[in-house]
Scaffold this motif. Structure first.
Motif, PDB file in Angstrom:
ATOM      1  N   ASP A   1       0.820  -1.216   0.000  1.00  0.00           N
ATOM      2  CA  ASP A   1       0.000   0.000   0.000  1.00  0.00           C
ATOM      3  C   ASP A   1       0.851   1.262   0.000  1.00  0.00           C
ATOM      4  OD1 ASP A   1      -2.383  -1.497   0.187  1.00  0.00           O
ATOM      5  OD2 ASP A   1      -2.138  -1.684   2.353  1.00  0.00           O
TER       6      ASP A   1
ATOM      7  N   VAL B   1      -1.889   7.440   6.536  1.00  0.00           N
ATOM      8  CA  VAL B   1      -0.606   7.049   7.137  1.00  0.00           C
ATOM      9  C   VAL B   1       0.204   8.303   7.454  1.00  0.00           C
ATOM     10  CG1 VAL B   1       1.578   5.849   6.718  1.00  0.00           C
ATOM     11  CG2 VAL B   1      -0.589   4.787   6.011  1.00  0.00           C
TER      12      VAL B   1
ATOM     13  N   ALA C   1       1.954   3.217   9.303  1.00  0.00           N
ATOM     14  CA  ALA C   1       1.330   2.321   8.318  1.00  0.00           C
ATOM     15  C   ALA C   1       0.615   1.182   9.036  1.00  0.00           C
ATOM     16  CB  ALA C   1       2.393   1.779   7.355  1.00  0.00           C
TER      17      ALA C   1
ATOM     18  N   ALA D   1      -2.016  -0.639   6.755  1.00  0.00           N
ATOM     19  CA  ALA D   1      -1.471  -0.523   5.400  1.00  0.00           C
ATOM     20  C   ALA D   1      -0.191  -1.352   5.316  1.00  0.00           C
ATOM     21  CB  ALA D   1      -1.167   0.942   5.083  1.00  0.00           C
ATOM     22  N   THR D   2      -0.059  -2.135   4.245  1.00  0.00           N
ATOM     23  CA  THR D   2       1.173  -2.904   4.072  1.00  0.00           C
ATOM     24  C   THR D   2       2.259  -1.966   3.551  1.00  0.00           C
ATOM     25  OG1 THR D   2       0.412  -3.523   1.868  1.00  0.00           O
ATOM     26  CG2 THR D   2       0.032  -5.100   3.656  1.00  0.00           C
TER      27      THR D   2
ATOM     28  N   GLU E   1      -2.721   2.068  10.404  1.00  0.00           N
ATOM     29  CA  GLU E   1      -3.769   2.187   9.385  1.00  0.00           C
ATOM     30  C   GLU E   1      -3.964   0.880   8.618  1.00  0.00           C
ATOM     31  OE1 GLU E   1      -5.958   4.463   8.833  1.00  0.00           O
ATOM     32  OE2 GLU E   1      -5.225   5.939  10.287  1.00  0.00           O
TER      33      GLU E   1
ATOM     34  N   THR F   1      -5.245   6.131   1.580  1.00  0.00           N
ATOM     35  CA  THR F   1      -4.454   5.364   2.550  1.00  0.00           C
ATOM     36  C   THR F   1      -3.162   6.104   2.889  1.00  0.00           C
ATOM     37  OG1 THR F   1      -5.343   3.270   1.753  1.00  0.00           O
ATOM     38  CG2 THR F   1      -3.255   3.165   2.944  1.00  0.00           C
TER      39      THR F   1
ATOM     40  N   LEU G   1      -5.686   4.297  -2.750  1.00  0.00           N
ATOM     41  CA  LEU G   1      -4.277   4.292  -2.324  1.00  0.00           C
ATOM     42  C   LEU G   1      -3.814   5.692  -1.908  1.00  0.00           C
ATOM     43  CD1 LEU G   1      -2.747   1.775  -4.892  1.00  0.00           C
ATOM     44  CD2 LEU G   1      -2.856   1.486  -2.401  1.00  0.00           C
TER      45      LEU G   1
END
Ligand SMILES: [Zn+2]
Length: 405
Positions: free
Chosen positions: A198, A393, A336, A341-342, A339, A389, A386
């Motif tokens: 992400d 982050v 990250a 998120a990877t 959230e 996201t 994205l």
């Protein structure tokens, strides 16, 4: 009730501030860029931030919370000709949305938070890339005012036309009041998309070495000069181009490009007597960059000896790699995770304002994926999800770095 514009809507609105033609064209000091500034300043003032345009044309918005050195989030709003709507713009607009999220959550930062849109990151028109961040950082920029574009218009002329005084460039220095810098930018490469990540957390911005190689042989008649007596500069250059590629292939993390080739005399019936080629070498670590340059220089010397030509390597530019701050990287990774998120750690092969600011204060960079790795192209794209996201982050990271009272 009208809901607040989303990041996606703001990216679309900003893309409308463009010179005519395909893609987005918002060159440094242009009316399009200044109109974009006006729109953005209005949005930032509506959030309750103080906004000014500094003497180097950087837009600076301040949330004067807490005390101590400021945490700065930023990127740039200028583009290359016929560029995309995400390069630079995403970092600035996501920065604004991150500050909005913090205000909506009632966060009271322990340190001032600034949002900066740096002038002329791209440097396309005058060859003055990163001018705004260099001035902001207090690096010498006065000599850049004399640089001219293809029409003979200088930076100073363009600044005056935009209502700025070139003599005051040095007054943009604000780095002494800054404690940390964070920049979100599109990756402009394929690594995140390939990994399905992400966001990216940048380990270092690559150092770069630019060399101009001149291979000198002897121009002679293409019909009468026996093959064994030739000193063919282009045949040597052909081997040199492949040596550039081999040098990078042997060194993990290193990229190398032979980008231009000028052949003299450049005629069907003349054995080429001289060739100039440009070489661009990049690596995220100083040791790897130095080793690759040394290996390339040795290869070029060996080729020159075997081909009986002379090889001169002129240095055109040299920039040391800028490692991103370890603590800020940790904050970005943790943000990250908050959230869901990877995140992938990677190096930045492209230069950014963070490279300049990171020479002076701790800097960190977050990347958002670029579809098909495409950038500096009207087709440049990052999905709304994205972008959102990445903005979330970024907000978490700013909250962590700025602390709370
Ligand atoms: Zn950029």
């Amino acid at each position: 009730l009208v809901s607040a514009p989303t990041l996606e809507r703001d990216l679309a609105t900003l893309a409308g501030f463009s010179a005519p033609g395909p893609g987005v064209t918002r060159l440094a000091w242009s009316p399009e860029l200044l109109a974009g500034y006006d729109w953005l300043a209005g949005r930032l003032r509506a959030l309750g931030l103080d906004v000014e345009i500094d003497p180097a044309g950087n837009l600076v918005a301040r949330w004067d919370a807490g005390n101590g050195p400021a945490v700065v989030v930023g990127s740039h709003l200028d583009t290359v000709p016929r560029g995309g709507r995400f390069d630079g713009a995403l970092g600035v607009l996501a920065g604004m949305h991150a500050l909005r999220m913090l205000r909506e959550r009632g966060v009271e930062p322990a340190r001032p938070l600034w949002l900066v849109a740096f002038m002329d990151e791209e440097g396309t028109r005058f060859g003055t890339s990163l001018l705004g961040s260099r001035a902001f950082a207090g690096e010498p920029v006065a000599d850049l005012a004399g640089r001219a574009d293809g029409d003979g218009v200088t930076v100073a002329d363009a600044m005056r036309a935009a209502g700025f005084d070139p003599a005051r460039l040095g007054e943009a220095r604000a780095i002494d009041r800054v404690g940390a810098y964070v920049e979100l930018h599109v990756e402009q490469g394929p690594a995140l998309e390939r990994a399905g990540a992400d966001v990216g957390v940048v380990e270092a911005i690559c150092g770069m070495v630019g060399l101009r190689a001149t291979l000198l042989g002897e121009a002679n008649h293409a019909g009468t000069t026996p093959m064994d007596l030739r000193r063919d500069a282009l045949a040597a250059a052909a081997r040199a181009v492949l040596a550039v590629r081999e040098t990078a292939l042997e060194a993990p993390g290193v990229v190398a490009t032979a980008g231009t080739l000028d052949v003299h005399a450049g005629a069907y019936n003349v054995v080429p007597g001289a060739v100039e080629l440009s070489i661009d070498l990049r690596a995220p670590r100083a040791g790897a960059l130095a080793a690759a340059e040394e290996a390339l220089r040795a290869r070029m010397a060996a080729i020159a000896a075997e081909e009986n030509v002379e090889c001169v390597l002129d240095e055109r530019h040299r920039l040391a790699p800028v490692p991103m701050d370890a603590a800020l990287r940790e904050h970005l990774r943790a943000a990250a995770a908050q959230e869901d998120a990877t995140a992938l750690e990677l190096a930045s092969g492209a230069g950014h304002d963070a490279m300049v600011i990171g020479r002076h204060v701790p800097a960190g960079m977050l990347f958002a994926p670029s579809r098909d790795g495409l950038s500096h192209n009207p087709g440049e794209h990052t999905s709304a999800a994205l972008c959102e996201t990445a903005a979330r982050v970024l907000a978490r990271a700013l909250e962590r770095i700025g602390g709370t009272r």
